[in-house]
Design a protein around this motif. Structure first.
Motif, PDB file in Angstrom:
ATOM      1  N   THR A  72      -4.525   7.533  -6.821  1.00 33.31           N
ATOM      2  CA  THR A  72      -5.514   6.465  -6.692  1.00 33.31           C
ATOM      3  C   THR A  72      -6.422   6.737  -5.503  1.00 33.31           C
ATOM      4  O   THR A  72      -6.168   7.641  -4.693  1.00 33.31           O
ATOM      5  CB  THR A  72      -4.822   5.099  -6.499  1.00 33.31           C
ATOM      6  OG1 THR A  72      -4.131   5.111  -5.243  1.00 33.31           O
ATOM      7  CG2 THR A  72      -3.826   4.828  -7.624  1.00 33.31           C
ATOM      8  N   PHE A  73      -7.481   5.931  -5.361  1.00 33.62           N
ATOM      9  CA  PHE A  73      -8.429   6.111  -4.253  1.00 33.62           C
ATOM     10  C   PHE A  73      -7.749   5.870  -2.904  1.00 33.62           C
ATOM     11  O   PHE A  73      -8.196   6.391  -1.873  1.00 33.62           O
ATOM     12  CB  PHE A  73      -9.619   5.166  -4.425  1.00 33.62           C
ATOM     13  CG  PHE A  73      -9.333   3.733  -4.074  1.00 33.62           C
ATOM     14  CD1 PHE A  73      -9.631   3.236  -2.813  1.00 33.62           C
ATOM     15  CD2 PHE A  73      -8.750   2.878  -5.002  1.00 33.62           C
ATOM     16  CE1 PHE A  73      -9.359   1.923  -2.483  1.00 33.62           C
ATOM     17  CE2 PHE A  73      -8.478   1.567  -4.682  1.00 33.62           C
ATOM     18  CZ  PHE A  73      -8.785   1.080  -3.420  1.00 33.62           C
ATOM     19  N   VAL A 103       0.838  -1.209   0.000  1.00 30.95           N
ATOM     20  CA  VAL A 103       0.000   0.000   0.000  1.00 30.95           C
ATOM     21  C   VAL A 103       0.868   1.253   0.000  1.00 30.95           C
ATOM     22  O   VAL A 103       0.594   2.212  -0.734  1.00 30.95           O
ATOM     23  CB  VAL A 103      -0.948  -0.008   1.223  1.00 30.95           C
ATOM     24  CG1 VAL A 103      -1.670   1.325   1.352  1.00 30.95           C
ATOM     25  CG2 VAL A 103      -1.948  -1.147   1.117  1.00 30.95           C
ATOM     26  N   TYR A 104       1.926   1.247   0.818  1.00 32.06           N
ATOM     27  CA  TYR A 104       2.835   2.403   0.882  1.00 32.06           C
ATOM     28  C   TYR A 104       3.486   2.653  -0.475  1.00 32.06           C
ATOM     29  O   TYR A 104       3.560   3.800  -0.943  1.00 32.06           O
ATOM     30  CB  TYR A 104       3.909   2.149   1.940  1.00 32.06           C
ATOM     31  CG  TYR A 104       4.874   3.293   2.129  1.00 32.06           C
ATOM     32  CD1 TYR A 104       4.553   4.376   2.935  1.00 32.06           C
ATOM     33  CD2 TYR A 104       6.113   3.287   1.480  1.00 32.06           C
ATOM     34  CE1 TYR A 104       5.437   5.433   3.105  1.00 32.06           C
ATOM     35  CE2 TYR A 104       7.000   4.341   1.643  1.00 32.06           C
ATOM     36  CZ  TYR A 104       6.660   5.405   2.465  1.00 32.06           C
ATOM     37  OH  TYR A 104       7.548   6.453   2.619  1.00 32.06           O
TER      38      TYR A 104
END
Length: 548
Positions: A469-470, A459-460
């Motif tokens: 992105t969202f 994610v990082y």
């Protein structure tokens, strides 16, 4: 640029701290082993030293500079990270500290091996060393470099290297006792310096009412609010604070070797508990002495009482902007008289040196006990200490090499917490479930640490490579909460799939009920840990009600 008397004061301070650190570290207790004395101060630490050392290790030059920056930009909002820490320290005092003391572990990875397995120990050792190098040392050095470059005109990397080496001298030679003794002194100096600049800013502004009037005039009264609604642009809504911060806080205060090592060196359980709670009370101060000066700087600038033209620039969209990283040093150079500047610089150096020294000592402990001793069980006491000193030196070099990369963050404080938000969830999960749930299994913890850390890293990385992105819209504290929930689901599911087969050791390493650690009566009177916990809880509730 600061003047000669202030430079002399700063140099004298450094010499005094190094001398005290060497004296304290080389004064070995006769009835303790070399490694126990070096890494855990012979388990002789009393509650005042523990509390001040916890605070000093947490508060660094990074906090003084970045919290002032946050106060300038957003008001008191980042104070949530300081005040929410008090609630986490209550958890440390009530549930974690007595557990660690009774289990007799030397490091937190050691605890994970006893509770789960060797693979969990190895993973936590690796993560703890990486986080200490990045979060505790590199960010602190970066902030210190920015300050020293602004105040003294020295090259950032040169000044940081010099300070880091000086700190390493007494830390590597003296061990934990040198670290804790110097941190206790540095806490007093750091707080004194912060109080001085706060009082000067308040006097210059004309008091609290003048500040609030200026905020009202510019329609910025929301800067005095700690809890913000969703969508206000702060990326720190109230629900993210209460859901996400505990994930970061439990890892940082209850499961991070750099912090908990002060607890492991406690004389006994009561000193460990009271020391943690003492730190909780001290954590009330940063909102008023670290963040408030930044807020005052913004109102002083609006009233024309502080010249911030040196920080102003035009952004890529052609709009005027302020590089608020330098606001703290700007206040020092414009508002603080000669002589007092030296004390402020000494306070900044205190924060930098205490953070670095604490992290170096924890790294040396992890490498010696959790890595070197594993591969060489026959290592004697002197070998362990020598390996700890070598590893601390290597860690310092790696931290300095990271500085150019970390300098890309526009907000240093948010940069630190952004990284922690992706590291903390799996560690918080395995510690919480391991201590409070009998069925938490070794296989499940191993899978959770690996999967949770991989997910956090993914994610990082996505957020950095694809910033539109969202995922980028999710507040980092809420991201920490979502990752924590995912880790809990993983560990519970795999614990049911691979049931825990407790050994004689692991069968004693969890609380049978939440009330079990509270059965100890503790000291009598005001020093009783239950009374102090209730008092701290009441004070924090009142403060949040006032500044909600």
């Amino acid at each position: 640029m600061i003047k000669t008397p202030d430079i002399i004061i700063s140099i004298l301070y450094i010499l005094i701290i190094v001398s005290i650190g060497l004296w304290a570290g080389l004064k070995k207790k006769k009835d303790t082993s070399a490694s126990n004395d070096y890494f855990l101060a012979g388990k002789s630490l009393r509650w005042p030293m523990i509390g001040m050392a916890l605070f000093a290790t947490n508060i660094s030059c990074l906090h003084l500079v970045s919290l002032a920056q946050s106060g300038f930009d957003e008001g008191l909002l980042s104070g949530n990270f300081e005040w929410m820490a008090a609630f986490t320290l209550i958890l440390l005092a009530l549930f974690f500290a007595p557990f660690y003391i009774r289990s007799g572990v030397s490091t937190l990875p050691d605890f994970l091996e006893r509770r789960y397995n060797r693979a969990c120990r190895d993973w936590l050792t690796f993560i703890s060393i990486i986080s200490a190098i990045t979060v505790h040392i590199a960010f602190s050095l970066l902030t210190g470099g920015i300050v020293l470059e602004t105040l003294l005109g020295f090259d950032m990397y040169t000044s940081v290297t010099v300070i880091a080496v000086i700190t390493a001298v007494y830390t590597i030679i003296g061990g934990l006792r040198a670290v804790v003794v110097t941190e206790s002194i540095q806490t007093v100096v750091l707080v004194a310096g912060a109080v001085i600049i706060t009082v000067i800013c308040l006097n210059k502004m004309g008091g609290w009412n003048a500040m609030t009037a200026t905020l009202q005039e510019h329609q910025e009264l929301q800067k005095l609010k700690m809890l913000r609604p969703s969508g206000d642009g702060s990326q720190l809504p109230w629900y993210a604070v209460f859901l996400g911060y505990p994930v970061l806080g439990i890892w940082y205060w209850c499961a991070d070797q750099t912090i908990v090592q002060r607890i492991l060196g406690a004389k006994d359980e009561n000193h460990a508990r009271t020391g943690a709670l003492f730190c909780g009370f001290i954590k009330i101060l940063p909102v008023f002495i670290f963040i408030l000066p930044g807020l005052l700087a913004s109102t002083l600038a609006q009233k024309g009482l502080l010249d911030i033209s040196a920080l102003q620039y035009v952004d890529v969209f052609g709009k005027p902007a302020v590089n608020s990283k330098g606001i703290y040093t700007l206040m020092i150079t414009q508002l603080v008289p000669t002589g007092l500047v030296g004390i402020i610089v000494a306070a900044l150096l205190s924060g930098l040196m205490s953070q670095v020294s604490g992290a170096l000592n924890s790294i040396s402990t992890l490498v010696s006990f959790d890595l070197y001793k594993r591969f060489k069980p026959s290592a004697n006491e002197q070998e362990l200490v020598r390996m700890g000193r070598i590893s601390a030196g290597i860690a310092l070099v790696l931290s300095i090499l990271l500085l150019p990369l970390l300098n890309n963050y526009s907000s240093l404080f948010n940069g630190v917490n952004d990284i922690i938000s992706h590291i903390a969830p799996p560690i918080t999960c395995v510690f919480l479930l391991g201590i409070f749930w009998k069925k938490a299994s070794a296989k499940a913890a191993q899978i959770t640490l690996l999967a949770g850390s991989s997910l956090g890293a993914l994610v990082y990385t996505v957020n950095k490579l694809y910033p539109y992105t969202f995922l980028k819209e999710i507040p980092f504290l809420m991201m920490a909460f979502y990752l924590f929930v995912a880790c809990c689901i993983i560990q519970v599911s795999f614990s049911l799939l691979y049931p825990m087969q407790h050994t004689a050791v692991s069968g004693t390493l969890y609380w049978k009920s939440p009330g079990e650690p509270l059965q100890d009566k503790g000291w009598k009177g005001l020093g009783n840990y239950k009374m102090l916990s209730a008092l701290l809880l009441l004070v924090m509730t009142v403060l949040y009600f006032i500044f909600k």
